[in-house]
Design an enzyme around this catalytic site. Structure first.
Site, PDB file in Angstrom:
ATOM      1  CG  ASP A   1      31.325  -8.762  -0.450  1.00 26.19           C
ATOM      2  OD1 ASP A   1      32.133  -8.588   0.335  1.00 26.19           O
ATOM      3  OD2 ASP A   1      30.104  -9.215  -0.018  1.00 26.19           O
TER       4      ASP A   1
ATOM      5  CG  ASP B   1      32.660  -3.395   0.292  1.00 24.65           C
ATOM      6  OD1 ASP B   1      32.431  -4.227  -0.660  1.00 24.65           O
ATOM      7  OD2 ASP B   1      33.579  -3.205   1.108  1.00 24.65           O
TER       8      ASP B   1
ATOM      9  CD  GLU C   1      36.129 -10.895  -0.036  1.00 24.90           C
ATOM     10  OE1 GLU C   1      36.276 -11.413   0.992  1.00 24.90           O
ATOM     11  OE2 GLU C   1      34.937 -10.745  -0.367  1.00 24.90           O
TER      12      GLU C   1
ATOM     13  CG  ASN D   1      25.911  11.371  15.623  1.00 27.10           C
ATOM     14  OD1 ASN D   1      26.908  10.380  15.617  1.00 27.10           O
ATOM     15  ND2 ASN D   1      24.924  11.401  14.788  1.00 27.10           N
TER      16      ASN D   1
ATOM     17  CG  HIS E   1      36.169  -6.165   6.507  1.00 27.00           C
ATOM     18  ND1 HIS E   1      36.701  -6.219   5.427  1.00 27.00           N
ATOM     19  CD2 HIS E   1      34.747  -6.692   6.285  1.00 27.00           C
ATOM     20  CE1 HIS E   1      36.107  -6.788   4.360  1.00 27.00           C
ATOM     21  NE2 HIS E   1      34.808  -7.010   5.067  1.00 27.00           N
ATOM     22  CG  ASP E   2      35.917 -10.039   5.771  1.00 26.08           C
ATOM     23  OD1 ASP E   2      34.738 -10.027   6.343  1.00 26.08           O
ATOM     24  OD2 ASP E   2      35.828 -10.184   4.649  1.00 26.08           O
TER      25      ASP E   2
HETATM   26  C1  GLC Z   1      32.969 -10.592   2.129  1.00 26.98           C
HETATM   27  C2  GLC Z   1      33.180  -9.611   3.211  1.00 26.98           C
HETATM   28  C3  GLC Z   1      32.675 -10.041   4.383  1.00 26.98           C
HETATM   29  C4  GLC Z   1      31.258 -10.495   4.181  1.00 26.98           C
HETATM   30  C5  GLC Z   1      30.984 -11.359   3.260  1.00 26.98           C
HETATM   31  C6  GLC Z   1      29.515 -11.392   2.596  1.00 26.98           C
HETATM   32  O1  GLC Z   1      33.812 -11.596   2.481  1.00 26.98           O
HETATM   33  O2  GLC Z   1      34.300  -9.050   3.354  1.00 26.98           O
HETATM   34  O3  GLC Z   1      32.604  -9.109   5.283  1.00 26.98           O
HETATM   35  O4  GLC Z   1      30.712 -10.849   5.282  1.00 26.98           O
HETATM   36  O5  GLC Z   1      31.701 -10.888   1.943  1.00 26.98           O
HETATM   37  O6  GLC Z   1      29.022 -10.278   2.095  1.00 26.98           O
HETATM   38 CA    CA Z   2      27.650   8.808  14.946  1.00 31.33          CA
END
Ligand code: GLC
Ligand code: CA
Length: 581
Positions: free
Chosen positions: A210, A107, A267, A32, A340-341
């Protein structure tokens, strides 16, 4: 002897056969034109994902969030962040994935909530109210102004923040707006399990949890007295794999996860072999699989992620080998090279420039040849490199910005810090998906929330798909090879050349056939010694090429005769062991 240990994995589970694709919704596709990726944007790309050959997606958090940590600070667990769409957009997206036969996991961020969550707001106002004990509140040390102990936040500074309203400190292992929930309180667990069950009733297929191995803390909250590097995190022995972790997870399994179609991957930073076996061992009734981080620490020094050190192929091979072998037949692995980390694996572990195509495909060979469920991170399938921002103002990640600010205060040189950040920052992997070479990369019609990666005009999906050597098409080939080759996803793992300075090599063995994988992780030619293959291979075997990221159609006769495989820079091969009668 041929190893049959992996028969324990024979029990069919959808997630064992599945190839996952991780989507960071904020950066995937903006439908959008507000510069922020959204659910409708994801929906538009389902055909692209389906064609790739994946079976399931993991969505990074899509819940309402003040975005201090972009979705990992959740202010409402049972709603959708309006930036990403309405709740109906979520259910439509879920249906659209399911219509294509793709599963969806969400997540679950329940080690902490945002300080804007109603629970926290109530907790700070009403210590004796129903939420008074939902977080970890402590008085300062007797001396008054001092924090309750010396633990650090992962994002820099103390893990304690004083709240003047309540007159106490609360614990935050991450950013100060991410307050740790008090799992010792049964009401907290009840709420979390209720929320999880509610999401399952919406039709989702599982959760990625997480930092789930941090939910139980040592309730005496001792100081960490180890002699540590200045950059290292203090307190970890008291909250990583804490005393009640297994009790809590078993409760969760009983109350939420016992249905075998529900997938739970946790994780677990800092989890070693024993921890992973205890968390996800086949008979444990806790988690189905664990993301452990050892491979991701390959370039970390004593000071942790911001203390970068060089790594070697032999270390990479040793880590892969140990994890594959220890878990074999005992716990199902979850494999990834990027998320993403982390900085992008292509830039971190290979050459994202001169050997861009070879490197991308070589990493795909490794990821897709391991036993366990592979997770492809968005953009990996087109060889997206690090975003490689040159100015600190381009960065959005709180971890990066805190590191920069704190180290500047300590007097460290700005350029030195920027160099570290350009290599290690999480934002390297959070820039918008590079769909094409037009302004904003086809991600959005307007300036995105975070800048485009520096090289998006050269590296993008449109060009990749049109190119003679397409990374996406290599992924397709490798995915379909994996699907018909039991040894890749399920086989036992035997290292072949574990001390090589340039390459890694291993066999994957299975009743249905044995395979040999070679990956040159260097930019120079490398020689693989076929004579080092295990003695247990049948007499008179030969090898057939199943895959190479170079234009080779067979093994050269000379190579077979000499017992030496000539690998070109970043070449990776999958060979099938063949015995002619
Ligand atoms: C996990 C996530 C990370 C986040 C952290 C705190 O490691 O993958 O992106 O910043 O937890 O939630
Ligand atoms: Ca958007």
């Amino acid at each position: 002897m041929q190893n049959k240990k992996n028969s324990n994995f024979a029990e069919k589970k959808w997630w064992r056969d599945a190839i996952f694709y991780q989507i960071y919704p904020r950066s995937f596709n903006d439908s959008n034109g507000d510069g922020i990726g959204d659910l409708e944007g994801i929906k538009e790309k389902i055909p692209y994902l389906k064609d790739l050959g994946i079976d399931a997606v993991w969505l990074n958090p899509v819940y309402p969030s003040p975005n201090k940590d972009y979705g990992y600070d959740i202010s409402n667990y049972q709603a959708i962040n309006p930036e990403y769409g309405r709740f109906e957009d979520f259910t439509e997206l879920l249906d659209a994935f399911h219509d294509q036969g793709l599963k969806v996991i969400m997540d679950l961020v329940v080690n902490h909530t945002s300080t804007e969550h109603a629970w926290f707001q109530d907790s700070r106002r009403n210590p004796n109210g129903p939420y008074g004990d939902f977080y970890i509140w402590r008085d300062g040390k007797e001396s008054g102004a001092e924090t309750p102990n010396n633990w650090n936040s992962f994002f820099g500074g103390s893990a304690w923040k004083y709240d003047p309203l309540r007159g106490q400190y609360y614990l935050h292992l991450f950013e100060e707006h991410q307050a740790d929930l008090n799992w010792a309180n049964p009401k907290v667990r009840e709420e979390v399990f209720r929320i999880m069950n509610w999401w399952f009733s919406q039709g989702i297929d599982g959760f990625r949890m997480d930092v789930i191995n941090m939910i139980s803390k040592d309730n005496s909250f001792p100081d960490d007295c180890r002699d540590l590097d200045e950059l290292a995190i203090k307190g970890t022995p008291y909250f990583i794999n804490g005393p009640e972790l297994h009790t809590y997870l078993k409760e969760m399994w009983e109350q939420v996860l016992s249905d075998p179609s529900k997938f739970a991957v946790g994780e677990c930073p800092g989890a070693g072999f024993e921890d992973v076996l205890a968390l996800s061992g086949l008979d444990r009734k806790e988690l189905d699989a664990v993301f452990q981080m050892e491979l991701m620490e390959i370039d970390h020094g004593n000071g942790g992620k911001w203390d970068i050190r060089p790594w070697k192929a032999s270390e990479f091979s040793a880590k892969l080998t140990r994890w594959q072998q220890v878990l074999e037949g005992r716990a199902w692995p979850a494999n990834f090279l990027s998320n993403h980390d982390q900085p992008r694996a292509l830039s971190r572990l290979a050459d994202d420039d001169e050997y861009h195509f070879e490197s991308s495909a070589m990493l795909a060979v490794i990821l897709l040849s391991l036993t366990g469920t592979p997770f492809i991170y968005y953009g990996e399938e087109i060889g997206m490199p690090n975003a490689d921002f040159t100015s600190i103002s381009d960065y959005r990640d709180i971890d990066t910005l805190n590191f920069f600010a704190l180290e500047r205060e300590r007097g460290r040189d700005e350029n030195e810090l920027l160099k570290i950040i350009r290599y290690m920052s999480r934002d390297n992997a959070r820039s918008p998906m590079q769909w094409n070479g037009k302004p904003y990369g086809g991600f959005s019609s307007t300036e995105p929330w975070i800048p485009m990666g520096r090289r998006y005009t050269q590296i993008n999906a449109e060009q990749d798909l049109a190119a003679e050597r397409s990374v996406y098409k290599e992924y397709q080939k490798l995915i379909s090879l994996r699907k018909k080759t039991a040894a890749l996803g399920y086989g036992s793992f035997e290292p072949v050349e574990s001390d090589h300075e340039q390459l890694i090599a291993f066999m994957k063995r299975h009743q249905q056939g044995d395979y040999l994988i070679y990956a040159n992780m260097s930019g120079r030619n490398a020689l693989g010694q076929l004579s080092l293959l295990p003695d247990s291979l049948p007499e008179g075997f030969t090898m057939e090429l199943e895959y190479s990221n170079y234009k080779r159609t067979t093994l050269h006769e000379q190579e077979l005769k000499d017992g030496i495989l000539n690998l070109r820079p970043y070449e990776a091969c999958i060979l099938r062991i063949v015995v002619y009668p």
